[in-house]
Write an enzyme that holds these catalytic residues in place. Structure first.
Site, mmCIF file in Angstrom:
data_model
loop_
_atom_site.group_PDB
_atom_site.id
_atom_site.type_symbol
_atom_site.label_atom_id
_atom_site.label_comp_id
_atom_site.label_asym_id
_atom_site.label_seq_id
_atom_site.Cartn_x
_atom_site.Cartn_y
_atom_site.Cartn_z
ATOM 1 N N ALA A 119 -66.297 -11.342 -26.529
ATOM 2 C CA ALA A 119 -65.315 -9.991 -26.305
ATOM 3 C C ALA A 119 -63.972 -10.572 -26.823
ATOM 4 O O ALA A 119 -63.082 -9.626 -26.641
ATOM 5 C CB ALA A 119 -65.344 -9.318 -25.213
ATOM 6 N N HIS A 215 -58.094 -8.820 -22.865
ATOM 7 C CA HIS A 215 -58.197 -10.212 -22.841
ATOM 8 C C HIS A 215 -56.990 -10.745 -23.664
ATOM 9 O O HIS A 215 -56.548 -10.324 -24.636
ATOM 10 C CB HIS A 215 -59.527 -10.729 -23.626
ATOM 11 C CG HIS A 215 -60.648 -9.911 -23.116
ATOM 12 N ND1 HIS A 215 -61.060 -10.252 -21.964
ATOM 13 C CD2 HIS A 215 -61.431 -9.088 -23.572
ATOM 14 C CE1 HIS A 215 -62.230 -9.570 -21.701
ATOM 15 N NE2 HIS A 215 -62.420 -8.658 -22.833
#
Length: 262
Positions: A119, A215
């Site tokens: 991801a 993130h």
């Protein structure tokens, strides 16, 4: 290469199978737990097997979509069979005993393991920066409270009543990967691409004001510094599965089977 196999038949596995079929490289078989063959066959529309030897008979390239448990249960056996294994379960590699078992199996059988980026992005830059030397790498993972359900975050926070962004873990990437096996594969990816599990700093945050998983990777070294952030969507079939993670597994297969791709 003869045949592509998949471990698991959940949302990520279904995405990978569909995308590869559209790309002209359909999977040949799926590995499922004993007793789950019919469900796996129905989900992916291919032959279902229950062990590594059975999968290796159909495929030499295997995509692990079954999480840490799938890699732990079948990774070594597939490597001993000489298979190439693409895995999204990077957090499992924080377990030194498992890592040693996988390395030994690869040496014995000639198999290889490829790490899908999952991801997160910017791992190519992070990896390149290790050549000159990195002095600091920090990963921060932020998810809506529901994204941490079933994790140790529930022992620290009342996720249902949280009113502001709150950190529930600060420590090393190794600690994060071992404590959050379903939530910290990105932390592991950053660690493996950069300065390792023990030197990579990690903070995990629950934020009721966000709807996406965010993130962030910060790194400094001889190359300079960078600050990379990505806000990812989930797969429509499973709000806990990252769409980009599934896409990265597909891309890992594509780069293996075509003569030129980034």
């Amino acid at each position: 290469m003869t045949g592509i196999g998949i471990i698991g038949y959940g949302a990520i596995a279904r995405y990978v199978a569909d995308a590869l079929a559209q790309d002209g490289t359909p999977i040949s078989a799926v590995l499922a737990r004993p007793g789950r063959e019919a469900a796996a066959r129905a989900a992916l529309g291919v032959e279902a097997v229950t062990d590594a030897a059975g999968l290796a008979a159909h495929a030499r390239l295997v995509v692990d979509c079954a999480g840490h448990a799938g890699l732990s249960a079948h990774g070594a056996a597939l490597l001993r069979e000489g298979c190439e294994v693409v895995t999204l379960s990077l957090g499992a590699l924080a377990d030194d005993a498992l890592l040693a078992t996988l390395m030994s199996a690869a040496e014995t059988g000639g198999g290889r393991m490829r790490l899908a980026s999952g991801a997160i992005g910017a791992l190519d830059a992070l990896s390149a920066a290790t050549v000159g030397g990195l002095s600091h790498v920090r990963y921060t993972g932020t998810k809506p409270p529901g994204g941490w359900a079933g994790s140790p975050a529930e022992d620290v926070l009342d996720l249902a009543t949280l009113s502001e962004a709150t950190a529930h873990f600060t420590g090393s990437a190794r600690q994060a990967a071992l404590s959050y096996p379903k939530n910290a594969n990105v932390a592991a990816a950053v660690a493996l691409a950069g300065i390792g599990f023990d030197a990579t700093e990690v903070q995990l945050i629950a934020d009721p004001t966000v709807t996406q998983n965010t993130h962030r990777v910060e790194a400094e070294g001889a190359f300079g510094r960078f600050d990379f952030t990505i806000c990812g969507n989930a797969l429509p079939d499973n709000p806990k599965s990252s769409a980009l993670a599934a896409m990265s597994a597909v891309r890992a297969v594509q780069t293996r089977t075509t003569w030129m791709r980034f």
